[in-house]
Motif scaffolding. Sequence first.
Motif: not given
Length: 112
Positions: A3-16
Amino acid sequence: MITRLAEDLTLRGIAVEGIHDLGKSADGKSNGHLFEMDITTNRVDAMNHFGIAREAATIYNLPLAPSTPNSLSAPWSTPHSPSASPPKPQASAAASPPRSSATSPSPPAQPA
């Protein structure tokens, strides 16, 4: 961590948009997770698996080996022998000029 990876990717413009557990194999090991992502058209660098891996490596400051295909290990490839001669080109039945897809109008008939 997932879930941390999903949140970090979402913060950088790749919406999980979702994370799906793929269950366990017969020996009890995890089959991993499937990430459902919405990648916008302005992120062409992330429109493949390697792009997502590169983004994750950048987020966590991890090394990432370049993606290089190994043609000799691919099941559809055949071993190449340097001493083998290259294949000969096929001869065509008749040589003809290339056709145009558009037809040009015929000139008007001249009176006699």
